[in-house]
Design a protein around this motif. Sequence first.
Motif, PDB file in Angstrom:
ATOM      1  N   ARG A 259       0.860  -1.178   0.000  1.00  0.00           N
ATOM      2  CA  ARG A 259       0.000   0.000   0.000  1.00  0.00           C
ATOM      3  C   ARG A 259       0.900   1.232   0.000  1.00  0.00           C
ATOM      4  NH1 ARG A 259      -5.501  -0.265  -0.551  1.00  0.00           N
ATOM      5  NH2 ARG A 259      -6.020   0.882   1.300  1.00  0.00           N
ATOM      6  N   ARG A 260       0.532   2.246  -0.788  1.00  0.00           N
ATOM      7  CA  ARG A 260       1.285   3.496  -0.822  1.00  0.00           C
ATOM      8  C   ARG A 260       0.359   4.644  -0.459  1.00  0.00           C
ATOM      9  NH1 ARG A 260       6.231   4.808  -2.001  1.00  0.00           N
ATOM     10  NH2 ARG A 260       6.585   2.919  -3.233  1.00  0.00           N
ATOM     11  N   CYS A 261       0.873   5.554   0.356  1.00  0.00           N
ATOM     12  CA  CYS A 261       0.111   6.699   0.830  1.00  0.00           C
ATOM     13  C   CYS A 261       0.196   7.844  -0.174  1.00  0.00           C
ATOM     14  CB  CYS A 261       0.651   7.151   2.185  1.00  0.00           C
ATOM     15  SG  CYS A 261      -0.194   8.590   2.850  1.00  0.00           S
TER      16      CYS A 261
ATOM     17  N   CYS B 242      -2.515   5.040   6.447  1.00  0.00           N
ATOM     18  CA  CYS B 242      -1.054   5.084   6.447  1.00  0.00           C
ATOM     19  C   CYS B 242      -0.548   5.044   7.890  1.00  0.00           C
ATOM     20  CB  CYS B 242      -0.577   6.360   5.756  1.00  0.00           C
ATOM     21  SG  CYS B 242       1.215   6.576   5.831  1.00  0.00           S
TER      22      CYS B 242
ATOM     23  N   VAL C 159      -4.702   5.946   0.756  1.00  0.00           N
ATOM     24  CA  VAL C 159      -3.755   4.882   0.432  1.00  0.00           C
ATOM     25  C   VAL C 159      -4.306   4.044  -0.708  1.00  0.00           C
ATOM     26  CG1 VAL C 159      -2.638   4.766   2.701  1.00  0.00           C
ATOM     27  CG2 VAL C 159      -4.688   3.436   2.283  1.00  0.00           C
TER      28      VAL C 159
END
Length: 141
Positions: free
Chosen positions: A34-36, A50, A58
């Motif tokens: 997962r990327r914020c 996040c 996210v």
Amino acid sequence: MGSGGAGGRFDLPEADAFSRTYWDAAAEGRLLVRRCGACGRAHHYPREFCPHCWSEDVRWEQASGRATLYTWSVVHRNDLPPFGERVPYVAAVVDLVEGPRLMTEVVECEAADLRVGMAVEAVFREAGEFRVPVFRVCVAP
């Protein structure tokens, strides 16, 4: 991970509506993180917020599967099924190139040949109806 209810196994994930995306990708041999959108940092295990800045902005992102070995330990005894059939095995922590650190298992390598900082890559092992990421020493740069 499972509580042993599925045939007495303790290595089976418990997929829910949120984590289904992760497990579906793993079934295809893809590792997701997962990327914020707020702070830009990636995290793993998957969460709906996040853990760095608490933003709920996210999204799923495919990881490269490349990592470096941070630490490991050889497990010689584990009484929980099916781990007892696998001993000895290498429980490890790796740092993904995307940033997150995750717990895993190193396969296809003798423990005596492992070194901190060595390059490893994700491969996927069958676990019931799931495929779970484990890591092996990189075979190509």
